[in-house]
Design a protein around this motif. Structure first.
Motif, PDB file in Angstrom:
ATOM      1  N   GLU A  27       0.898  -1.229   0.044  1.00 57.02           N
ATOM      2  CA  GLU A  27       0.063  -0.023  -0.067  1.00 57.02           C
ATOM      3  C   GLU A  27       0.865   1.306  -0.057  1.00 57.02           C
ATOM      4  O   GLU A  27       0.517   2.224  -0.802  1.00 57.02           O
ATOM      5  N   TRP A  31       1.229   4.107  -2.804  1.00 57.64           N
ATOM      6  CA  TRP A  31       0.952   5.577  -2.675  1.00 57.64           C
ATOM      7  C   TRP A  31       2.225   6.421  -3.127  1.00 57.64           C
ATOM      8  O   TRP A  31       2.025   7.432  -3.694  1.00 57.64           O
ATOM      9  N   PHE A  35       2.116   9.061  -6.288  1.00 60.90           N
ATOM     10  CA  PHE A  35       2.233  10.245  -5.444  1.00 60.90           C
ATOM     11  C   PHE A  35       1.543  11.483  -6.364  1.00 60.90           C
ATOM     12  O   PHE A  35       2.081  11.593  -7.248  1.00 60.90           O
ATOM     13  N   ASP A  39      -1.664  14.554  -1.808  1.00 60.28           N
ATOM     14  CA  ASP A  39      -1.946  13.323  -1.016  1.00 60.28           C
ATOM     15  C   ASP A  39      -1.543  13.640   0.476  1.00 60.28           C
ATOM     16  O   ASP A  39      -0.688  14.042   0.797  1.00 60.28           O
ATOM     17  N   LYS A  42       1.547   9.628   5.303  1.00 57.15           N
ATOM     18  CA  LYS A  42       1.660   8.293   5.890  1.00 57.15           C
ATOM     19  C   LYS A  42       2.416   8.460   7.378  1.00 57.15           C
ATOM     20  O   LYS A  42       2.983   8.998   7.410  1.00 57.15           O
TER      21      LYS A  42
END
Length: 130
Positions: A27, A31, A35, A39, A42
């Motif tokens: 995941e 991402w 990107f 966004d 994390k």
């Protein structure tokens, strides 16, 4: 006896060398690969030694994205936070974007003005991991 600490010598260079958390790592990799500015950042969490920093470094290596590591425990004053945010927000020369790693974020001083960091996180220009 040893030229470098074992943790550095045996640190994974690619995501494939990381053992466990395959779903989460896939995941994060997707991402980072896909990107777009704005966004959401994390948050990697877990006890010391579970591979949070190593994961960010392996992703950076594997996807050939520059890594900018900021030790957040060095953010003792508001000026420090502003300087870190300016560095995080800057564009890399050799790549479309860079991976920003705010390491040790749990040790940031609560007395400093965190507004610049909050503003940056509203729409980060680079993928950012805490």
């Amino acid at each position: 006896m040893f030229d470098e600490p074992l943790v550095d010598k045996w640190r994974p260079d690619t995501v494939d060398e990381i053992q466990g958390n395959n779903k989460n790592i896939a995941e994060i990799k997707a991402w980072l690969r896909d990107f777009e500015a704005g966004d959401q950042a994390k948050l990697l969490h877990g006890p010391p030694g579970t591979g949070k920093t190593s994961t960010a470094e392996a992703l950076s290596n594997e996807l050939d994205v520059p890594l900018m590591e900021i030790n957040a425990s060095d953010a003792r004053k508001s000026d420090d936070i502003e300087r870190f945010v300016d560095q995080a927000d800057s564009s890399p020369i050799t790549s479309e974007y860079k991976l920003v790693l705010f390491d040790e974020v749990d040790s940031m001083s609560g007395r400093a003005n965190l507004e610049p960091l909050k503003d940056y996180l509203d729409s980060p220009s680079n993928p950012t991991v805490f």
